[in-house]
Design a protein around this motif. Structure first.
Motif, PDB file in Angstrom:
ATOM      1  N   LEU A 169       0.748  -1.355   0.032  1.00 58.03           N
ATOM      2  CA  LEU A 169       0.225   0.072  -0.064  1.00 58.03           C
ATOM      3  C   LEU A 169       0.873   1.247  -0.058  1.00 58.03           C
ATOM      4  CD1 LEU A 169      -2.704  -1.039   2.676  1.00 58.03           C
ATOM      5  CD2 LEU A 169      -2.877  -1.041   0.176  1.00 58.03           C
ATOM      6  N   PRO A 170       0.444   2.333  -0.437  1.00 61.27           N
ATOM      7  CA  PRO A 170       1.149   3.422  -0.638  1.00 61.27           C
ATOM      8  C   PRO A 170       1.593   4.072   0.851  1.00 61.27           C
ATOM      9  CG  PRO A 170      -0.678   3.677  -2.332  1.00 61.27           C
ATOM     10  CD  PRO A 170      -1.055   2.452  -1.444  1.00 61.27           C
ATOM     11  N   ALA A 171       2.707   4.722   0.983  1.00 58.47           N
ATOM     12  CA  ALA A 171       2.922   5.131   2.308  1.00 58.47           C
ATOM     13  C   ALA A 171       2.168   6.457   2.721  1.00 58.47           C
ATOM     14  CB  ALA A 171       4.439   5.455   2.368  1.00 58.47           C
ATOM     15  N   GLU A 172       1.569   7.115   2.041  1.00 58.24           N
ATOM     16  CA  GLU A 172       0.574   8.156   2.138  1.00 58.24           C
ATOM     17  C   GLU A 172      -0.736   7.724   2.924  1.00 58.24           C
ATOM     18  OE1 GLU A 172       2.103   7.759  -0.601  1.00 58.24           O
ATOM     19  OE2 GLU A 172       3.804   9.435  -0.770  1.00 58.24           O
ATOM     20  N   ALA A 173      -1.239   6.780   2.060  1.00 60.06           N
ATOM     21  CA  ALA A 173      -2.440   6.221   2.619  1.00 60.06           C
ATOM     22  C   ALA A 173      -2.263   5.335   4.156  1.00 60.06           C
ATOM     23  CB  ALA A 173      -3.046   4.911   1.616  1.00 60.06           C
ATOM     24  N   LEU A 174      -1.116   4.746   4.345  1.00 56.72           N
ATOM     25  CA  LEU A 174      -1.012   4.134   5.661  1.00 56.72           C
ATOM     26  C   LEU A 174      -0.931   5.210   6.706  1.00 56.72           C
ATOM     27  CD1 LEU A 174       1.699   1.366   4.671  1.00 56.72           C
ATOM     28  CD2 LEU A 174      -0.901   1.024   5.265  1.00 56.72           C
ATOM     29  N   GLU A 175      -0.333   6.126   6.541  1.00 51.95           N
ATOM     30  CA  GLU A 175      -0.066   7.532   7.418  1.00 51.95           C
ATOM     31  C   GLU A 175      -1.210   7.944   7.410  1.00 51.95           C
ATOM     32  OE1 GLU A 175       2.371   8.339   9.401  1.00 51.95           O
ATOM     33  OE2 GLU A 175       3.798   6.875   8.352  1.00 51.95           O
ATOM     34  N   GLN A 176      -2.261   7.962   6.702  1.00 58.98           N
ATOM     35  CA  GLN A 176      -3.642   8.767   6.688  1.00 58.98           C
ATOM     36  C   GLN A 176      -4.300   7.731   7.563  1.00 58.98           C
ATOM     37  OE1 GLN A 176      -5.499   9.693   2.934  1.00 58.98           O
ATOM     38  NE2 GLN A 176      -7.489  10.254   4.225  1.00 58.98           N
ATOM     39  N   VAL A 177      -4.257   6.564   7.378  1.00 56.69           N
ATOM     40  CA  VAL A 177      -5.191   5.639   8.365  1.00 56.69           C
ATOM     41  C   VAL A 177      -4.681   5.651   9.784  1.00 56.69           C
ATOM     42  CG1 VAL A 177      -5.467   3.138   8.727  1.00 56.69           C
ATOM     43  CG2 VAL A 177      -5.769   4.073   6.418  1.00 56.69           C
ATOM     44  N   GLN A 178      -3.449   5.519   9.862  1.00 58.30           N
ATOM     45  CA  GLN A 178      -2.728   5.499  11.282  1.00 58.30           C
ATOM     46  C   GLN A 178      -3.235   6.890  12.134  1.00 58.30           C
ATOM     47  OE1 GLN A 178      -1.152   3.315  12.965  1.00 58.30           O
ATOM     48  NE2 GLN A 178      -1.212   4.623  14.876  1.00 58.30           N
ATOM     49  N   GLY A 179      -3.184   8.079  11.160  1.00 56.35           N
ATOM     50  CA  GLY A 179      -3.322   9.346  11.796  1.00 56.35           C
ATOM     51  C   GLY A 179      -4.797   9.592  12.265  1.00 56.35           C
ATOM     52  N   VAL A 180      -5.782   8.948  11.450  1.00 61.13           N
ATOM     53  CA  VAL A 180      -7.213   9.301  11.781  1.00 61.13           C
ATOM     54  C   VAL A 180      -7.542   8.121  12.787  1.00 61.13           C
ATOM     55  CG1 VAL A 180      -7.923  10.261   9.778  1.00 61.13           C
ATOM     56  CG2 VAL A 180      -7.873   7.930   9.931  1.00 61.13           C
TER      57      VAL A 180
END
Length: 394
Positions: free
Chosen positions: A292-303
């Motif tokens: 998965l893209p790193a941006e998508a993983l960071e977004q999921v972790q953040g929210v």
């Protein structure tokens, strides 16, 4: 016993490969839940040893029920209707001598002391009381009054008490010396559940000692008491002391005892064993270059780490879409490679420890989408087991 009983009563289909690591694990049966503690109690040595006769008769019940049920006893009728239970049985296949052939001498003592005490008490009391007191008074109304008293009292009291005591002590002290021989027993454990019978071979699964005859035979050999070696040649036939001849039923003309009748099992019942080829492991890494893209993983972790419930709900919805994509990727790969999911152990990995929440939520979605048990490994942590929500997968 503790490891396999719950699997036979599990509501989902057991894994095809029982030799895989953790194939016996049932979610929720650990020390953190009431039913887990209850299950550990009924499958512990403290409960199994006193109920050895029930195990040999294949009627011991191990409860794998709801959290809110607490009962006593193990016999039929003591468990609440609706509980999931495993009917556990034990067959002794072979005995092996692990101690001296002539056995070890044990001295047993039984001491009983009974105390008896009898007390009889007699009390007598008596006396009299006599009072004499002339009184006089006078005076005019409104003037000082005159009062004269001359009391006299005489009393007498007599009391006696007699007590008789009798003490008796009866002691019974018995001492007996007996020879016992140590054995290890190979077992076949049978766990009956709604889907059939699970059979597990347990070499040297039981240790014990059996009494031998008080006197040796003409050759100086001590045989087991009550003729166990002759009546059970299949178990003790190869374990007789050196130089001892075991008489088998066929040699003596006696007919072999009829096998014990077992409860009827449907023809469609599933009989499992441990002689199945091992599972292969399939691995998918969320934060790999092809993941998965790193941006998508960071977004999921953040929210998911947010304190706002609305953002957390949005993060779970986004994670569900990403997890569904991962599940479809894995499903397509299995189909292209012709792999059978029942023989696969799926391991999901996340290389960064600070994405722990994202890894767990994504793995739960993948497990539900594939209807498959998954193992999540984050950074260098131990694997976390996640089962499908309906618990019907492999």
């Amino acid at each position: 016993m503790h490891r396999w009983a719950a699997l036979a009563a599990a509501p989902f289909r057991p894994p095809a490969d029982l030799s895989a690591d953790g194939a016996w694990r049932i979610p929720g049966l650990d020390f953190s839940t009431v039913r887990g503690l209850r299950y550990q109690n009924f499958t512990s040595a403290a409960m199994l040893l006193p109920n050895i006769l029930e195990l040999l008769a294949h009627v011991y019940e191990a409860p794998v029920g709801r959290d809110d049920v607490v009962t006593r006893g193990t016999g039929k009728g003591n468990l609440r209707a609706g509980d999931r239970t495993a009917l556990v049985g034990m067959n002794i296949r072979r005995a092996e001598v692990i101690g001296p052939k002539d056995g070890a001498v044990f001295k047993a003592r039984r001491y009983v002391q009974m105390d008896e005490e009898t007390v009889d008490t007699v009390k007598n009391s008596g006396g009299f009381f006599y009072s004499l007191g002339p009184q006089a008074a006078g005076g005019e109304p409104g003037e000082e009054a005159f009062l004269a008293m001359l009391p006299a009292e005489v009393s007498f009291d007599d009391s006696t008490e007699y007590e008789g005591r009798r003490d008796g002590i009866e002691m019974d002290n018995r001492i007996e010396t007996r020879r016992f021989r140590y054995y290890s027993f190979d077992l076949e454990l049978q766990f009956r559940g709604p889907r059939g019978i699970l059979r597990v071979q347990a070499p040297a699964g039981l240790y014990g000692m059996l009494p031998v005859q008080k006197e040796p035979d003409a050759t100086g050999t001590y045989h087991l008491a009550d003729g166990l070696e002759e009546s059970l040649p299949d178990i003790f036939g190869d374990t007789a002391p050196d130089g001892a001849a075991v008489v088998r039923p066929a040699d003596s003309g006696a007919s072999a005892p009829a096998p014990q009748e077992q409860p009827a099992v449907p023809r469609s019942a599933l009989s499992l064993s441990l002689s199945i080829q091992p599972r292969s492991t399939d691995t998918y890494t969320f934060d790999a270059p092809d993941g998965l893209p790193a941006e998508a993983l960071e977004q999921v972790q953040g929210v998911l780490s947010s304190a706002d419930p609305r953002l957390v709900a949005q993060g779970e919805e986004f994670a569900h879409r990403l997890g569904a994509e991962v599940a479809e990727t894995i499903r397509s790969r299995w189909a292209a490679e012709g792999r059978n999911p029942a023989n696969l152990r799926l391991e999901l990995r996340m290389g960064s420890a600070h994405r722990m929440a994202a890894a767990v939520v994504l793995s739960r979605v993948v497990a539900n989408e594939l209807d498959h048990r998954v193992y999540v490994r984050v950074d260098r942590m131990s694997a976390i087991e996640i089962c499908p929500a309906e618990a019907t997968g492999a």
